[in-house]
Design a protein around this motif. Structure first.
Motif, mmCIF file in Angstrom:
data_model
loop_
_atom_site.group_PDB
_atom_site.id
_atom_site.type_symbol
_atom_site.label_atom_id
_atom_site.label_comp_id
_atom_site.label_asym_id
_atom_site.label_seq_id
_atom_site.Cartn_x
_atom_site.Cartn_y
_atom_site.Cartn_z
ATOM 1 N N THR A 16 22.766 -43.167 5.262
ATOM 2 C CA THR A 16 21.563 -43.984 5.160
ATOM 3 C C THR A 16 20.795 -43.602 3.896
ATOM 4 O OG1 THR A 16 19.604 -44.767 6.370
ATOM 5 C CG2 THR A 16 20.128 -42.431 6.583
ATOM 6 N N GLN A 19 17.296 -47.052 -0.495
ATOM 7 C CA GLN A 19 17.675 -48.100 -1.440
ATOM 8 C C GLN A 19 19.182 -48.244 -1.502
ATOM 9 O OE1 GLN A 19 15.715 -46.153 -4.696
ATOM 10 N NE2 GLN A 19 14.026 -47.605 -4.634
ATOM 11 N N ARG A 20 19.614 -49.380 -2.060
ATOM 12 C CA ARG A 20 21.045 -49.618 -2.212
ATOM 13 C C ARG A 20 21.335 -50.177 -3.592
ATOM 14 N NH1 ARG A 20 22.363 -55.070 1.205
ATOM 15 N NH2 ARG A 20 20.788 -56.336 0.203
ATOM 16 N N TRP A 53 15.443 -48.120 7.022
ATOM 17 C CA TRP A 53 16.339 -47.783 5.928
ATOM 18 C C TRP A 53 17.665 -48.503 6.091
ATOM 19 C CZ3 TRP A 53 16.355 -41.916 4.440
ATOM 20 C CH2 TRP A 53 15.066 -41.524 4.081
ATOM 21 N N GLN A 54 18.347 -48.706 5.003
ATOM 22 C CA GLN A 54 19.681 -49.289 4.988
ATOM 23 C C GLN A 54 20.669 -48.297 5.602
ATOM 24 O OE1 GLN A 54 20.704 -52.323 3.350
ATOM 25 N NE2 GLN A 54 22.769 -51.964 4.066
#
Length: 90
Positions: A16, A19-20, A53-54
Motif C-alpha cells: 500500500t 500515491q501511485r 490509500w491505494q
C-alpha cells in the motif's frame, strides 16, 4: 490472517502507498513511501493509518522489499520468520 513463509516470504501482506505511478504494462505501482498491511486492517505494519490509500493487489510484497518502510519491513519479516515451519530434527 496469518503470514506464512511458503513461496513468498511475506504472504498475507499487501503493498500500500498514498500515491501511485504507472508501471511497465500500465499496471499501477506504488510511489513514494511504500508500506505493507494486512487485508482489512486500518493501519500499516508500522502503525500508520492507511485509510483511503491505494492497495496494489498485483504487486507482491517481496518484490518491493528493498523499497518498504524500514519499520514495515521489520514487522513483516519478523512475522514471516515466526510463522515459518520449524524443522522437527532441530
Amino acid at each position: 490472517m496469518t503470514v506464512r513463509a511458503t513461496g513468498s516470504r511475506l504472504e498475507g501482506w499487501f503493498v500500500t502507498a498514498r500515491q501511485r505511478q504507472p508501471g511497465p504494462y500500465g499496471e499501477p505501482r506504488p510511489w513514494g513511501a511504500v508500506h505493507v498491511k494486512r487485508l482489512g486492517e486500518p493501519k500499516t505494519a508500522c502503525g500508520v493509518v492507511s485509510l483511503g490509500w491505494q492497495v496494489f493487489w498485483r504487486v507482491p510484497a517481496d518484490s518491493v522489499l528493498p523499497d518498504l518502510c524500514g519499520a514495515c519491513r521489520e514487522v513483516a519479516l519478523a512475522d514471516a520468520h515466526a510463522s515459518s515451519p520449524r524443522c522437527s530434527a532441530c
